[in-house]
Design a protein around this motif. Structure first.
Motif, PDB file in Angstrom:
ATOM      1  N   VAL A   1      -8.203  16.669  -8.736  1.00 24.61           N
ATOM      2  CA  VAL A   1      -8.745  15.605  -7.879  1.00 24.61           C
ATOM      3  C   VAL A   1      -8.756  14.278  -8.635  1.00 24.61           C
ATOM      4  N   LEU A   2      -9.210  14.303  -9.882  1.00 24.46           N
ATOM      5  CA  LEU A   2      -9.227  13.081 -10.694  1.00 24.46           C
ATOM      6  C   LEU A   2      -7.813  12.546 -10.919  1.00 24.46           C
ATOM      7  N   TYR A   3      -6.847  13.439 -11.088  1.00 26.05           N
ATOM      8  CA  TYR A   3      -5.466  13.009 -11.303  1.00 26.05           C
ATOM      9  C   TYR A   3      -4.930  12.279 -10.077  1.00 26.05           C
ATOM     10  N   VAL A   4      -5.203  12.815  -8.905  1.00 27.82           N
ATOM     11  CA  VAL A   4      -4.771  12.153  -7.667  1.00 27.82           C
ATOM     12  C   VAL A   4      -5.459  10.799  -7.527  1.00 27.82           C
ATOM     13  N   LEU A   5      -6.760  10.753  -7.802  1.00 22.59           N
ATOM     14  CA  LEU A   5      -7.486   9.479  -7.713  1.00 22.59           C
ATOM     15  C   LEU A   5      -6.966   8.465  -8.725  1.00 22.59           C
ATOM     16  N   TRP A   6      -6.641   8.928  -9.939  1.00 21.95           N
ATOM     17  CA  TRP A   6      -6.101   8.033 -10.963  1.00 21.95           C
ATOM     18  C   TRP A   6      -4.748   7.480 -10.526  1.00 21.95           C
ATOM     19  N   LEU A   7      -3.898   8.347  -9.983  1.00 22.11           N
ATOM     20  CA  LEU A   7      -2.582   7.891  -9.505  1.00 22.11           C
ATOM     21  C   LEU A   7      -2.732   6.864  -8.389  1.00 22.11           C
ATOM     22  N   VAL A   8      -3.666   7.096  -7.482  1.00 22.11           N
ATOM     23  CA  VAL A   8      -3.908   6.140  -6.393  1.00 22.11           C
ATOM     24  C   VAL A   8      -4.385   4.809  -6.960  1.00 22.11           C
ATOM     25  N   LYS A   9      -5.282   4.865  -7.933  1.00 17.61           N
ATOM     26  CA  LYS A   9      -5.804   3.635  -8.554  1.00 17.61           C
ATOM     27  C   LYS A   9      -4.680   2.833  -9.223  1.00 17.61           C
ATOM     28  N   ILE A  10      -3.845   3.495 -10.002  1.00 16.15           N
ATOM     29  CA  ILE A  10      -2.753   2.808 -10.697  1.00 16.15           C
ATOM     30  C   ILE A  10      -1.746   2.270  -9.690  1.00 16.15           C
ATOM     31  N   HIS A  11      -1.493   3.027  -8.636  1.00 16.27           N
ATOM     32  CA  HIS A  11      -0.566   2.563  -7.601  1.00 16.27           C
ATOM     33  C   HIS A  11      -1.117   1.307  -6.914  1.00 16.27           C
ATOM     34  N   GLN A  12      -2.412   1.286  -6.635  1.00 15.47           N
ATOM     35  CA  GLN A  12      -3.024   0.101  -6.033  1.00 15.47           C
ATOM     36  C   GLN A  12      -2.940  -1.104  -6.963  1.00 15.47           C
ATOM     37  N   LEU A  13      -3.152  -0.883  -8.254  1.00 15.04           N
ATOM     38  CA  LEU A  13      -3.044  -1.983  -9.217  1.00 15.04           C
ATOM     39  C   LEU A  13      -1.615  -2.505  -9.281  1.00 15.04           C
ATOM     40  N   LYS A  14      -0.644  -1.603  -9.233  1.00 17.94           N
ATOM     41  CA  LYS A  14       0.764  -2.006  -9.219  1.00 17.94           C
ATOM     42  C   LYS A  14       1.058  -2.846  -7.990  1.00 17.94           C
ATOM     43  N   ASN A  15       0.554  -2.424  -6.825  1.00 15.20           N
ATOM     44  CA  ASN A  15       0.767  -3.195  -5.594  1.00 15.20           C
ATOM     45  C   ASN A  15       0.097  -4.556  -5.670  1.00 15.20           C
ATOM     46  N   LYS A  16      -1.036  -4.629  -6.338  1.00 13.92           N
ATOM     47  CA  LYS A  16      -1.725  -5.917  -6.505  1.00 13.92           C
ATOM     48  C   LYS A  16      -0.895  -6.864  -7.379  1.00 13.92           C
ATOM     49  N   ILE A  17      -0.249  -6.335  -8.402  1.00 15.16           N
ATOM     50  CA  ILE A  17       0.628  -7.158  -9.240  1.00 15.16           C
ATOM     51  C   ILE A  17       1.801  -7.683  -8.425  1.00 15.16           C
ATOM     52  N   ILE A  18       2.384  -6.817  -7.617  1.00 13.33           N
ATOM     53  CA  ILE A  18       3.518  -7.238  -6.771  1.00 13.33           C
ATOM     54  C   ILE A  18       3.066  -8.306  -5.785  1.00 13.33           C
ATOM     55  N   ALA A  19       1.881  -8.122  -5.187  1.00 13.80           N
ATOM     56  CA  ALA A  19       1.359  -9.118  -4.249  1.00 13.80           C
ATOM     57  C   ALA A  19       1.101 -10.446  -4.960  1.00 13.80           C
ATOM     58  N   ASP A  20       0.564 -10.388  -6.184  1.00 17.24           N
ATOM     59  CA  ASP A  20       0.344 -11.615  -6.958  1.00 17.24           C
ATOM     60  C   ASP A  20       1.664 -12.326  -7.233  1.00 17.24           C
ATOM     61  N   ARG A  21       2.671 -11.556  -7.594  1.00 17.05           N
ATOM     62  CA  ARG A  21       3.984 -12.117  -7.884  1.00 17.05           C
ATOM     63  C   ARG A  21       4.585 -12.779  -6.646  1.00 17.05           C
ATOM     64  N   LEU A  22       4.423 -12.157  -5.487  1.00 14.14           N
ATOM     65  CA  LEU A  22       4.945 -12.716  -4.233  1.00 14.14           C
ATOM     66  C   LEU A  22       4.215 -13.981  -3.840  1.00 14.14           C
ATOM     67  N   SER A  23       2.897 -13.996  -4.034  1.00 15.03           N
ATOM     68  CA  SER A  23       2.137 -15.194  -3.664  1.00 15.03           C
ATOM     69  C   SER A  23       2.461 -16.363  -4.588  1.00 15.03           C
ATOM     70  N   ILE A  24       2.765 -16.083  -5.854  1.00 19.12           N
ATOM     71  CA  ILE A  24       3.144 -17.146  -6.792  1.00 19.12           C
ATOM     72  C   ILE A  24       4.533 -17.678  -6.443  1.00 19.12           C
ATOM     73  N   SER A  25       5.449 -16.793  -6.088  1.00 20.18           N
ATOM     74  CA  SER A  25       6.812 -17.239  -5.786  1.00 20.18           C
ATOM     75  C   SER A  25       6.885 -17.989  -4.458  1.00 20.18           C
ATOM     76  N   GLN A  26       5.976 -17.718  -3.535  1.00 28.20           N
ATOM     77  CA  GLN A  26       5.958 -18.421  -2.247  1.00 28.20           C
ATOM     78  C   GLN A  26       5.267 -19.761  -2.338  1.00 28.20           C
ATOM     79  N   ALA A  27       4.453 -19.951  -3.371  1.00 30.46           N
ATOM     80  CA  ALA A  27       3.720 -21.215  -3.498  1.00 30.46           C
ATOM     81  C   ALA A  27       4.569 -22.332  -4.006  1.00 30.46           C
TER      82      ALA A  27
END
Length: 161
Positions: free
Chosen positions: A135-161
């Motif tokens: 259960v912790l492994y699945v939660l950890w993977l979800v957490k890291i995946h969300q952080l990765k998506n946040k980095i991608i979103a940050d990168r997109l918002s910087i490139s659009q600005a």
């Protein structure tokens, strides 16, 4: 009394025993191959997510995640991957961006994941601890995946600005 044993083995049972052992051996090999394939897929996902972190923020290169596939060494390396270097890499990025809302980026969850993985070897208690670890492994993977998506979103918002 001992001259005439009551238990006799016929040679007709040997093929049945060999067949049973062969089935067990095939099942073990298939299980090991499936486990290795799942481990390789998870290493691929984790290393690809780490590639989204800029190089200057990485505490580990993405290729080193694959060292988790080395038997016995992985019991040490999982602490480096799940508790130290992957969370630190994401934390370095978000600290540089001034984002404190991400917390510890999965460091404590990674610690407990590793403890549960090792605790799975405890007789009787190991099954419950292993379920908690999964259960912790699945939660950890979800957490890291969300952080990765946040980095991608940050990168997109910087490139659009």
């Amino acid at each position: 009394m001992y001259d005439n044993p009551s238990i006799t083995y016929s040679s007709n049972q040997e093929p049945e025993l060999f067949g049973a052992m062969l089935i067990i051996a095939i099942a073990v090999v298939i299980g090991l191959l499936v486990g290795a394939a799942i481990s390789a897929a998870l290493c691929y996902f984790i290393s690809s997510w780490l590639k989204e972190v800029p190089e200057e923020d990485r505490a580990m290169t993405p290729g080193k995640v694959w060292l988790l596939l080395i038997p016995l060494f992985n019991f040490y390396w999982m602490f480096r991957v799940y508790m130290l270097d992957i969370p630190k890499s994401f934390k370095n990025y978000f600290d540089r961006q001034g984002d404190q809302l991400v917390g510890d980026c999965g460091k404590n969850m990674g610690l407990w994941l590793c403890i549960c993985t090792l605790g799975g070897f405890i007789p009787l208690l190991g099954s419950l601890v292993s379920i908690a670890g999964l259960v912790l492994y699945v939660l950890w993977l979800v957490k890291i995946h969300q952080l990765k998506n946040k980095i991608i979103a940050d990168r997109l918002s910087i490139s659009q600005a």
